[in-house]
Design an enzyme around this catalytic site. Structure first.
Site, PDB file in Angstrom:
ATOM      1  N   ASP A 130       0.826  -1.208   0.000  1.00 41.73           N
ATOM      2  CA  ASP A 130       0.000   0.000   0.000  1.00 41.73           C
ATOM      3  C   ASP A 130       0.862   1.261   0.000  1.00 41.73           C
ATOM      4  O   ASP A 130       1.993   1.250   0.491  1.00 41.73           O
ATOM      5  CB  ASP A 130      -0.903  -0.041   1.244  1.00 41.73           C
ATOM      6  CG  ASP A 130      -2.060   0.929   1.129  1.00 41.73           C
ATOM      7  OD1 ASP A 130      -2.338   1.420   0.011  1.00 41.73           O
ATOM      8  OD2 ASP A 130      -2.691   1.205   2.156  1.00 41.73           O
TER       9      ASP A 130
ATOM     10  N   ASN B  44     -10.093  -2.887  -7.107  1.00 39.20           N
ATOM     11  CA  ASN B  44      -9.298  -1.834  -7.755  1.00 39.20           C
ATOM     12  C   ASN B  44      -9.893  -1.361  -9.094  1.00 39.20           C
ATOM     13  O   ASN B  44      -9.496  -0.319  -9.600  1.00 39.20           O
ATOM     14  CB  ASN B  44      -7.845  -2.278  -7.969  1.00 39.20           C
ATOM     15  CG  ASN B  44      -7.013  -2.279  -6.700  1.00 39.20           C
ATOM     16  OD1 ASN B  44      -6.034  -3.020  -6.574  1.00 39.20           O
ATOM     17  ND2 ASN B  44      -7.385  -1.458  -5.720  1.00 39.20           N
TER      18      ASN B  44
END
Ligand code: FPP
Length: 251
Positions: free
Chosen positions: A33, A81
């Site tokens: 991340d 995503n």
């Protein structure tokens, strides 16, 4: 610590930092991340962060292989995503495809065995083919097993496993933990021992939900592009300092 001879460079550095090579996590999962934030802080487009994250991944993978880690699974593109802006989704798909093509030789030379997890039937054909080629070419390698989670969701994986059972005509009694485990995307890969997330976020985000039930979680503060090999060693040391109990009372 048991004596280990003929250490390579990566192992020597890790031992010097305090890592016990006899108690390495067999399987590490990583939520990479912070690529976007890393780029934005530098006034760069988000995709520049993903590109730098790719470089980090490359060095972490080769280092983990040298250390003797048996399995590494990374969250390259989650089933969620797709909600990102179209150019970022397209950029990420292209980057992963390019990486799969460009790195195949290096993976093979380093004895890395490539695997994938996710609904590959929903990703662009070029990417799917590149990933399948990577899996096929490296199928007999005996080094680290490197799994790319692409269009992966933990809930979707469980749904797919239960659907497989249903299509086999399973009765309620047939639906057991073992039966579901056997129908996950990669049933031969052991559950992760250590899950690392970067950029300080304390979330699990639908990654290896079933398999991660007893994993140790380590959250590192830096964004993924800034995650170093020393940070990997530190995460492994933190893992070694934990007492794993698996619902029991520990050792
Ligand atoms: C999370 O950062 C990262 C991703 C969604 C993609 C991970 C991809 C890579 C590391 C690069 C390519 C991978 C391969 C396999 C070649 P984020 O964008 O959510 O960061 P943010 O939270 O700061 O926005």
């Amino acid at each position: 610590m048991a004596e280990v001879t003929n250490l390579n460079e990566a192992q020597e550095a890790a031992v010097a930092a305090g890592l016990d090579l006899e108690r390495l996590p067999a399987h590490i999962g990583i939520i990479m991340d912070g690529n976007g934030r890393w780029a934005t802080e530098r006034g760069l487009p988000r995709l520049a962060g993903h590109r730098d994250g790719y470089k980090t991944l490359r060095s972490v993978l080769l280092f983990a292989n040298d250390l003797g880690i048996r399995y590494l699974t990374v969250y390259a593109f989650s089933a969620e995503n797709w909600r990102r802006p179209e150019d970022e989704v397209h950029g990420l798909m292209s980057l992963i495809e390019q990486a799969a093509v460009d790195e195949l030789r290096v993976m093979h030379q380093n004895n890395v065995r490539v695997r994938v997890a996710g609904r590959l039937n929903e990703v662009p054909e070029g990417l799917r083919r590149a990933l399948e080629r990577g899996v096929e070419t490296t199928a007999f390698n005996t080094g680290i097993v490197f799994t790319l989670a692409v269009n992966y969701g933990g809930r979707a994986e469980i749904v797919d496993a239960v659907r497989a059972l249903a299509s086999e005509g399973a009765t309620p009694d047939d639906i057991t933990e073992e039966a579901i485990s056997k129908r996950l995307y990669n049933p031969d890969i052991p559950e992760p021992d250590l899950l690392i997330r970067t950029a300080g976020e304390m979330r699990w985000s639908n990654f290896l939900l079933w398999q991660g039930a007893y994993a140790e979680l380590v959250v590192a503060d830096m964004p993924w592009p800034a995650f170093s090999l020393d940070d990997l060693v530190s995460a492994c040391i933190e893992y070694q300092n934990r007492t794993r109990k698996f619902g029991g009372v520990g050792r």
